[in-house]
Design an enzyme around this catalytic site. Structure first.
Site, mmCIF file in Angstrom:
data_model
loop_
_atom_site.group_PDB
_atom_site.id
_atom_site.type_symbol
_atom_site.label_atom_id
_atom_site.label_comp_id
_atom_site.label_asym_id
_atom_site.label_seq_id
_atom_site.Cartn_x
_atom_site.Cartn_y
_atom_site.Cartn_z
ATOM 1 N N ARG A 118 -7.042 -9.341 2.083
ATOM 2 C CA ARG A 118 -7.506 -9.663 3.434
ATOM 3 C C ARG A 118 -9.011 -9.876 3.530
ATOM 4 O O ARG A 118 -9.466 -10.888 4.092
ATOM 5 C CB ARG A 118 -7.075 -8.563 4.415
ATOM 6 C CG ARG A 118 -5.575 -8.493 4.591
ATOM 7 C CD ARG A 118 -5.171 -7.266 5.361
ATOM 8 N NE ARG A 118 -5.351 -6.069 4.529
ATOM 9 C CZ ARG A 118 -5.045 -4.841 4.923
ATOM 10 N NH1 ARG A 118 -4.574 -4.640 6.140
ATOM 11 N NH2 ARG A 118 -5.220 -3.819 4.108
ATOM 12 N N ASP B 250 -1.348 -5.652 5.724
ATOM 13 C CA ASP B 250 -1.656 -5.964 4.326
ATOM 14 C C ASP B 250 -0.537 -6.813 3.729
ATOM 15 O O ASP B 250 0.614 -6.385 3.697
ATOM 16 C CB ASP B 250 -1.800 -4.657 3.538
ATOM 17 C CG ASP B 250 -2.438 -4.852 2.183
ATOM 18 O OD1 ASP B 250 -2.604 -6.008 1.739
ATOM 19 O OD2 ASP B 250 -2.773 -3.828 1.556
ATOM 20 N N CYS C 232 -11.276 -4.014 3.843
ATOM 21 C CA CYS C 232 -9.850 -3.712 3.784
ATOM 22 C C CYS C 232 -9.676 -2.577 2.775
ATOM 23 O O CYS C 232 -10.608 -1.820 2.528
ATOM 24 C CB CYS C 232 -9.011 -4.946 3.462
ATOM 25 S SG CYS C 232 -9.227 -5.636 1.809
#
Length: 151
Positions: free
Chosen positions: A14, A112, A8
């Protein structure tokens, strides 16, 4: 050995959640020969997972408190068999830097949750669980096919 890499942006939300989920799936299925790591394209080395990431993972009894962020390096990309990124933009950055790894990259399209409320983190976690529960089965099937092919 199958090397799974999850990427990420900052490696604090994440991808650490995904790493924890994949590790649990591997343990639950008692699988050998699969390693998983998470990294970020713009990560600062040594940051902890975000508070909400830790909290929502604890809700499902996965502990990511010891996670420390890492920035992805070219060698990490080259060593991975499967690379999972959260956005098309992440894939574009990687492919621009090393196009030879494009065939290993899968885009998850998971927004996100950074800076958002805990419910966004739960939605992210649940999307990761749904995706990797199926994807790990695919990886296992592909590995079996490869083993049969090679005798």
């Amino acid at each position: 050995m199958i090397n799974i890499l999850v990427i990420c942006t900052g490696n604090t939300c994440r991808s650490p959640m995904a790493e924890g989920i994949i590790r649990k799936l591997i343990a639950d299925k008692k699988l050998d020969g699969i390693s998983v790591s998470s990294m970020g394209l713009a990560a600062y080395y040594g940051d902890t997972a975000s508070t909400y990431s830790v909290d929502v993972m604890q809700e499902i009894e996965i502990d990511i408190q010891s996670h420390r962020s890492k920035r992805v390096l070219l060698k990490d990309l080259n060593e991975a068999n499967y690379i999972y990124v959260m956005t098309q933009q992440h894939k574009n950055v990687i492919v621009d830097a090393c196009p030879e790894n494009e065939c290993k990259i899968k885009v998850l399209d998971i927004p996100d949750p950074f800076g958002r409320d805990i419910e966004q983190y739960r939605e992210c976690r649940d999307a990761l669980i749904a995706y990797f529960s199926k994807e790990l089965e695919y990886i296992i099937d592909e590995q079996k096919k490869e083993e049969q092919k090679n005798g």
